[in-house]
Scaffold this motif. Sequence first.
Motif, PDB file in Angstrom:
ATOM      1  N   ARG A 122       0.724  -0.573  -0.114  1.00 23.72           N
ATOM      2  CA  ARG A 122      -0.042  -0.084   0.016  1.00 23.72           C
ATOM      3  C   ARG A 122       0.585   1.487  -0.144  1.00 23.72           C
TER       4      ARG A 122
ATOM      5  N   GLU B  22       1.984   1.427  -3.994  1.00 23.10           N
ATOM      6  CA  GLU B  22       0.588   2.261  -4.544  1.00 23.10           C
ATOM      7  C   GLU B  22       0.646   4.012  -3.437  1.00 23.10           C
ATOM      8  N   LEU B  23       0.656   4.642  -2.646  1.00 26.78           N
ATOM      9  CA  LEU B  23       0.717   5.775  -2.629  1.00 26.78           C
ATOM     10  C   LEU B  23       1.650   6.224  -2.591  1.00 26.78           C
TER      11      LEU B  23
ATOM     12  N   ALA C 242      -5.544   9.279   3.169  1.00 26.24           N
ATOM     13  CA  ALA C 242      -5.161   8.276   3.028  1.00 26.24           C
ATOM     14  C   ALA C 242      -5.836   7.414   4.164  1.00 26.24           C
ATOM     15  N   SER C 243      -6.805   6.582   4.570  1.00 26.46           N
ATOM     16  CA  SER C 243      -7.634   5.829   5.778  1.00 26.46           C
ATOM     17  C   SER C 243      -6.410   4.652   7.129  1.00 26.46           C
TER      18      SER C 243
ATOM     19  N   ASP D 281      -6.884   2.067   8.170  1.00 29.07           N
ATOM     20  CA  ASP D 281      -6.671   0.337   7.136  1.00 29.07           C
ATOM     21  C   ASP D 281      -5.469   0.787   6.185  1.00 29.07           C
ATOM     22  N   ARG D 282      -5.568   1.932   5.571  1.00 28.89           N
ATOM     23  CA  ARG D 282      -4.641   2.104   4.349  1.00 28.89           C
ATOM     24  C   ARG D 282      -3.806   2.241   4.287  1.00 28.89           C
TER      25      ARG D 282
END
Length: 104
Positions: free
Chosen positions: A32, A35-36, A84-85, A87-88
């Motif tokens: 993740r 990805e970010l 971004a959360s 969880d993310r």
Amino acid sequence: MLALHLGVVYIDSMQTERIASRGPYLTVDRGRLDELRKAHGIDSDADLARVIGVDPATLYRVREGKTVASNEFLAKVAVAFPGASFDRLFTVVHPLAAAAREVA
């Protein structure tokens, strides 16, 4: 032996069992985070480390699971990606549950 340097806890192999008994902890999800990084136009891990505000070697060790990230490191990641959360960004690691799966 545990040592704190640049906001990261280094884990000596002899201390792994003691740390595992502490209970769950947070880690940055490597996939993740990649990805970010790409979604925000950050080209490299060195650039990501600069955006987060940590040494590139620190980022590498956290990403590879060689160290447990400090609260300060985790907070810097959250600040760098405010949209971004939770969880993310992060994964909760349950060391005792993982150890039980390995034994089974």
